[in-house]
Design an enzyme around this catalytic site. Structure first.
Site, PDB file in Angstrom:
ATOM      1  N   LYS A   1      35.634   1.172  -8.346  1.00 43.95           N
ATOM      2  CA  LYS A   1      34.958   1.919  -7.275  1.00 43.95           C
ATOM      3  C   LYS A   1      35.958   2.303  -6.188  1.00 43.95           C
ATOM      4  O   LYS A   1      35.901   3.405  -5.643  1.00 43.95           O
ATOM      5  CB  LYS A   1      33.810   1.095  -6.669  1.00 43.95           C
ATOM      6  CG  LYS A   1      32.615   0.879  -7.576  1.00 43.95           C
ATOM      7  CD  LYS A   1      31.890   2.153  -7.987  1.00 43.95           C
ATOM      8  CE  LYS A   1      31.124   2.812  -6.862  1.00 43.95           C
ATOM      9  NZ  LYS A   1      30.309   3.967  -7.337  1.00 43.95           N
TER      10      LYS A   1
ATOM     11  N   THR B   1      30.388   1.229  -2.636  1.00 47.27           N
ATOM     12  CA  THR B   1      29.936  -0.140  -2.371  1.00 47.27           C
ATOM     13  C   THR B   1      30.795  -0.818  -1.303  1.00 47.27           C
ATOM     14  O   THR B   1      31.962  -0.449  -1.105  1.00 47.27           O
ATOM     15  CB  THR B   1      30.020  -0.945  -3.685  1.00 47.27           C
ATOM     16  OG1 THR B   1      29.915  -2.329  -3.410  1.00 47.27           O
ATOM     17  CG2 THR B   1      31.350  -0.737  -4.403  1.00 47.27           C
ATOM     18  N   ASP B   2      30.238  -1.852  -0.687  1.00 45.18           N
ATOM     19  CA  ASP B   2      31.028  -2.647   0.271  1.00 45.18           C
ATOM     20  C   ASP B   2      32.056  -3.536  -0.444  1.00 45.18           C
ATOM     21  O   ASP B   2      32.960  -4.074   0.190  1.00 45.18           O
ATOM     22  CB  ASP B   2      30.115  -3.509   1.161  1.00 45.18           C
ATOM     23  CG  ASP B   2      29.248  -4.504   0.399  1.00 45.18           C
ATOM     24  OD1 ASP B   2      29.261  -4.502  -0.854  1.00 45.18           O
ATOM     25  OD2 ASP B   2      28.542  -5.301   1.066  1.00 45.18           O
ATOM     26  N   GLU B   3      31.901  -3.677  -1.781  1.00 43.35           N
ATOM     27  CA  GLU B   3      32.788  -4.601  -2.507  1.00 43.35           C
ATOM     28  C   GLU B   3      34.237  -4.123  -2.518  1.00 43.35           C
ATOM     29  O   GLU B   3      35.142  -4.909  -2.800  1.00 43.35           O
ATOM     30  CB  GLU B   3      32.265  -4.828  -3.927  1.00 43.35           C
ATOM     31  CG  GLU B   3      30.828  -5.310  -3.908  1.00 43.35           C
ATOM     32  CD  GLU B   3      30.334  -5.908  -5.215  1.00 43.35           C
ATOM     33  OE1 GLU B   3      31.146  -6.320  -6.039  1.00 43.35           O
ATOM     34  OE2 GLU B   3      29.104  -5.960  -5.376  1.00 43.35           O
TER      35      GLU B   3
ATOM     36  N   TYR C   1      35.126  -4.187 -11.371  1.00 43.04           N
ATOM     37  CA  TYR C   1      34.120  -3.249 -10.835  1.00 43.04           C
ATOM     38  C   TYR C   1      34.569  -2.685  -9.492  1.00 43.04           C
ATOM     39  O   TYR C   1      34.632  -1.463  -9.305  1.00 43.04           O
ATOM     40  CB  TYR C   1      32.762  -3.948 -10.684  1.00 43.04           C
ATOM     41  CG  TYR C   1      31.784  -3.188  -9.800  1.00 43.04           C
ATOM     42  CD1 TYR C   1      31.322  -1.932 -10.170  1.00 43.04           C
ATOM     43  CD2 TYR C   1      31.351  -3.717  -8.580  1.00 43.04           C
ATOM     44  CE1 TYR C   1      30.437  -1.222  -9.355  1.00 43.04           C
ATOM     45  CE2 TYR C   1      30.469  -3.017  -7.768  1.00 43.04           C
ATOM     46  CZ  TYR C   1      30.017  -1.765  -8.157  1.00 43.04           C
ATOM     47  OH  TYR C   1      29.148  -1.054  -7.344  1.00 43.04           O
TER      48      TYR C   1
HETATM   49  P1  NAD Z   1      22.714   1.202 -12.246  1.00 45.89           P
HETATM   50  O1  NAD Z   1      23.686   0.480 -13.126  1.00 45.89           O
HETATM   51  O2  NAD Z   1      21.329   0.689 -12.110  1.00 45.89           O
HETATM   52  O3  NAD Z   1      22.571   2.725 -12.743  1.00 45.89           O
HETATM   53  C1  NAD Z   1      23.674   3.512 -13.099  1.00 45.89           C
HETATM   54  C2  NAD Z   1      23.153   4.812 -13.705  1.00 45.89           C
HETATM   55  O4  NAD Z   1      24.302   5.621 -14.042  1.00 45.89           O
HETATM   56  C3  NAD Z   1      22.349   4.623 -14.997  1.00 45.89           C
HETATM   57  O5  NAD Z   1      21.228   5.484 -15.006  1.00 45.89           O
HETATM   58  C4  NAD Z   1      23.335   5.024 -16.087  1.00 45.89           C
HETATM   59  O6  NAD Z   1      22.705   5.531 -17.253  1.00 45.89           O
HETATM   60  C5  NAD Z   1      24.157   6.096 -15.371  1.00 45.89           C
HETATM   61  N1  NAD Z   1      25.497   6.259 -15.942  1.00 45.89           N
HETATM   62  C6  NAD Z   1      26.403   5.277 -16.232  1.00 45.89           C
HETATM   63  N2  NAD Z   1      27.514   5.829 -16.765  1.00 45.89           N
HETATM   64  C7  NAD Z   1      27.322   7.175 -16.788  1.00 45.89           C
HETATM   65  C8  NAD Z   1      28.114   8.282 -17.204  1.00 45.89           C
HETATM   66  N3  NAD Z   1      29.344   8.099 -17.712  1.00 45.89           N
HETATM   67  N4  NAD Z   1      27.614   9.521 -17.080  1.00 45.89           N
HETATM   68  C9  NAD Z   1      26.358   9.725 -16.584  1.00 45.89           C
HETATM   69  N5  NAD Z   1      25.562   8.716 -16.183  1.00 45.89           N
HETATM   70  C10 NAD Z   1      26.039   7.455 -16.279  1.00 45.89           C
HETATM   71  O7  NAD Z   1      23.452   1.326 -10.855  1.00 45.89           O
HETATM   72  P2  NAD Z   1      22.838   1.251  -9.375  1.00 45.89           P
HETATM   73  O8  NAD Z   1      22.697  -0.160  -8.979  1.00 45.89           O
HETATM   74  O9  NAD Z   1      21.680   2.162  -9.293  1.00 45.89           O
HETATM   75  O10 NAD Z   1      24.070   1.842  -8.541  1.00 45.89           O
HETATM   76  C11 NAD Z   1      24.182   3.238  -8.310  1.00 45.89           C
HETATM   77  C12 NAD Z   1      25.430   3.518  -7.516  1.00 45.89           C
HETATM   78  O11 NAD Z   1      25.369   2.825  -6.276  1.00 45.89           O
HETATM   79  C13 NAD Z   1      26.721   3.050  -8.189  1.00 45.89           C
HETATM   80  O12 NAD Z   1      27.716   4.018  -7.954  1.00 45.89           O
HETATM   81  C14 NAD Z   1      27.048   1.742  -7.492  1.00 45.89           C
HETATM   82  O13 NAD Z   1      28.431   1.504  -7.495  1.00 45.89           O
HETATM   83  C15 NAD Z   1      26.516   2.019  -6.099  1.00 45.89           C
HETATM   84  N6  NAD Z   1      26.092   0.833  -5.335  1.00 45.89           N
HETATM   85  C16 NAD Z   1      25.219  -0.069  -5.884  1.00 45.89           C
HETATM   86  C17 NAD Z   1      24.795  -1.162  -5.137  1.00 45.89           C
HETATM   87  C18 NAD Z   1      23.797  -2.161  -5.669  1.00 45.89           C
HETATM   88  O14 NAD Z   1      23.530  -3.168  -5.016  1.00 45.89           O
HETATM   89  N7  NAD Z   1      23.195  -1.941  -6.820  1.00 45.89           N
HETATM   90  C19 NAD Z   1      25.295  -1.346  -3.828  1.00 45.89           C
HETATM   91  C20 NAD Z   1      26.183  -0.402  -3.303  1.00 45.89           C
HETATM   92  C21 NAD Z   1      26.567   0.686  -4.063  1.00 45.89           C
HETATM   93  P1  TYD Z   2      24.851  -9.509  -8.204  1.00 48.37           P
HETATM   94  O1  TYD Z   2      23.394  -9.173  -8.097  1.00 48.37           O
HETATM   95  O2  TYD Z   2      25.479  -9.510  -9.558  1.00 48.37           O
HETATM   96  O3  TYD Z   2      25.636  -8.540  -7.188  1.00 48.37           O
HETATM   97  P2  TYD Z   2      27.198  -8.589  -6.701  1.00 48.37           P
HETATM   98  O4  TYD Z   2      27.968  -9.523  -7.519  1.00 48.37           O
HETATM   99  O5  TYD Z   2      27.588  -7.179  -6.929  1.00 48.37           O
HETATM  100  O6  TYD Z   2      27.140  -8.981  -5.261  1.00 48.37           O
HETATM  101  O7  TYD Z   2      25.066 -10.945  -7.582  1.00 48.37           O
HETATM  102  C1  TYD Z   2      24.729 -11.249  -6.250  1.00 48.37           C
HETATM  103  C2  TYD Z   2      25.215 -12.639  -5.962  1.00 48.37           C
HETATM  104  O8  TYD Z   2      24.472 -13.566  -6.769  1.00 48.37           O
HETATM  105  C3  TYD Z   2      26.667 -12.855  -6.309  1.00 48.37           C
HETATM  106  O9  TYD Z   2      27.257 -13.727  -5.327  1.00 48.37           O
HETATM  107  C4  TYD Z   2      26.630 -13.544  -7.668  1.00 48.37           C
HETATM  108  C5  TYD Z   2      25.335 -14.345  -7.597  1.00 48.37           C
HETATM  109  N1  TYD Z   2      24.651 -14.549  -8.900  1.00 48.37           N
HETATM  110  C6  TYD Z   2      24.269 -15.841  -9.290  1.00 48.37           C
HETATM  111  O10 TYD Z   2      24.510 -16.828  -8.559  1.00 48.37           O
HETATM  112  N2  TYD Z   2      23.625 -15.999 -10.483  1.00 48.37           N
HETATM  113  C7  TYD Z   2      23.356 -14.959 -11.312  1.00 48.37           C
HETATM  114  O11 TYD Z   2      22.782 -15.188 -12.419  1.00 48.37           O
HETATM  115  C8  TYD Z   2      23.735 -13.632 -10.894  1.00 48.37           C
HETATM  116  C9  TYD Z   2      23.448 -12.440 -11.767  1.00 48.37           C
HETATM  117  C10 TYD Z   2      24.377 -13.484  -9.671  1.00 48.37           C
END
Ligand code: NAD
Ligand code: TYD
Length: 363
Positions: A166, A136-138, A162
């Site tokens: 990561k 992630t960019d975080e 989180y």
């Molecule tokens: P998500 O929370 O929707 O899904 C996570 C998946 O991992 C689920 O299917 C869960 O069952 C599985 N999982 C969790 N713990 C596990 C374990 N111990 N063993 C096996 N499986 C396990 O997450 P997402 O949003 O799809 O993110 C996927 C990846 O992308 C993550 O690594 C996250 O850090 C990264 N990412 C997400 C975003 C975003 O905006 N959602 C952005 C950048 C990077």
């Molecule tokens: P989120 O989807 O949780 O992603 P991240 O924190 O990983 O960027 O949140 C996106 C942005 O929205 C973040 O600045 C937090 C804000 N947010 C709210 O303002 N209200 C909410 O109920 C949630 C879930 C997020």
């Protein structure tokens, strides 16, 4: 003998399931999906491919080395694409344990088993094997309004449990390349949105609350900025990096689309006014409520995606305008999915998460 198979971890989650669906449409090789099925994993996302002989599901924890080792020995993949993680910042604030266990311990277990498997391959197979770590960019921390966007050279400065977990996993991946020459690739992507996103995250939460006439809880002043990318574009970028990325490198992925949270929520409200004029509260924007801020809330993320664009010729296809319309349509058309994921445990989470955040409604 290594096969053409790829092993995907976390393939039942939001991005992982979009990735597998896209992979099955566009690529020839089989996929093994190793997923623990936490609250965020849902096999329904993969119904479309579940009967395809190229798709195999393995129920298991990436932190369990025995399961990971067996999975590698049984399926002989040519690559691992590692999505599995705990992914929600607010949950990491309320309880960081699972984040350390899965994101750090799980990635470590996967790396160790991948190293043992890779070491026993033939020289040619070792050369072509890839361990792609999705991050992630975080990990880069928070930007000020005029700061340049995160590049691959930006120093790590994670601020939440989180992002710290990561960042730790990214460092382990880097070390396994540097020390053991494991052919790793790391991608650092910005905020994703699209179908199958669990409605604890901003965009699906706002769509579902707005439709139900519930308040739209915006943290703090709503001026925090995120760089949003449509999930299909992220999945294409991951496929591109897997096919063409140089081992040991990291690639930042973003949508060139910085928006404040208030802008995002207002756009959703305007589109829902157009699509759902009979909803309980119209205009939907009357539901916007400013609530207590997230502790340690990062102010701004922005991705400089020049490296992947220049070196691998990947570009996002969706604009925010096209991507958000598709996303809203998907949630409108997939009521059953939403009902299923928002039962039981989800309701308890929402109550706990927003109980202490009473807010001020704008209207
Ligand atoms: P998500 O929370 O929707 O899904 C996570 C998946 O991992 C689920 O299917 C869960 O069952 C599985 N999982 C969790 N713990 C596990 C374990 N111990 N063993 C096996 N499986 C396990 O997450 P997402 O949003 O799809 O993110 C996927 C990846 O992308 C993550 O690594 C996250 O850090 C990264 N990412 C997400 C975003 C975003 O905006 N959602 C952005 C950048 C990077
Ligand atoms: P989120 O989807 O949780 O992603 P991240 O924190 O990983 O960027 O949140 C996106 C942005 O929205 C973040 O600045 C937090 C804000 N947010 C709210 O303002 N209200 C909410 O109920 C949630 C879930 C997020």
């Amino acid at each position: 003998m290594m096969k053409n198979t790829i092993l995907v971890t976390g393939g039942a989650g939001f991005i992982g399931s979009n990735f597998i669906l896209q992979w099955m449409e566009r690529e020839a090789g089989p996929v093994v999906n190793l997923d623990k099925l936490t609250y965020a994993g849902n096999l329904r996302n993969l119904e479309r491919v579940s009967a395809d002989p190229r798709y195999t599901f393995v129920h298991g924890d990436i932190a369990n080395r025995k399961i990971v080792g067996e999975c590698l020995r049984d399926h002989r993949p040519r690559a691992i694409v590692h999505f599995a993680a705990e992914s929600h910042v607010d949950r990491s604030i309320l309880g960081p344990d699972d984040f350390i266990r899965t994101n750090v311990g799980g990635t470590f277990a996967l790396l160790e088993e991948a190293r043992a498997y890779w070491t026993a391959l033939t020289a040619g197979e070792r050369e072509s094997f890839r361990f792609l770590h999705v991050s992630t960019d975080e990990v880069y921390g928070s930007l000020g309004p005029g700061d340049p966007a995160f590049s691959e050279k930006t120093a790590y400065a994670p601020n939440s449990p989180y992002s710290a977990s990561k960042a730790a996993s990214d460092h382990l991946v880097r070390a396994y390349h540097h020390t053991y020459q494991l052919p790793t690739l790391t991608t650092n992507c910005s905020n994703n949105y699209g179908p199958y996103q669990f409605p604890e995250k901003l965009i699906p939460l706002m769509i579902l609350n707005a439709r139900a006439g519930k308040t739209l809880p915006v943290y703090g002043d709503g001026q925090n900025v995120r760089d949003w990318i449509y999930v299909g574009d992220h999945c294409e970028a991951v496929r591109t990096v897997l096919a063409q990325g140089r081992a040991g490198e990291t690639y930042n992925i973003g949508g060139w689309n910085e928006k404040t949270n208030v802008e995002i929520v207002e756009t959703i409200c305007e589109l829902l006014d157009e699509f759902c004029p009979k909803d309980p509260v119209i205009p939907h924007r009357n539901l916007i409520t400013f609530v207590k801020d997230r502790p340690g809330h990062d102010r701004r993320y922005a991705i400089d995606a020049h490296k992947i664009e220049r070196e691998l010729k990947w570009h996002p296809r969706e604009t925010f305008e096209s991507g958000i319309r598709k996303t809203i349509f998907w949630y409108l058309e997939n009521d059953e999915w939403t009902k299923e994921v928002t039962s039981g445990a989800y309701r308890q989470w929402v109550e706990k998460q927003y109980a202490s955040r009473s807010g001020v409604t704008r209207a």
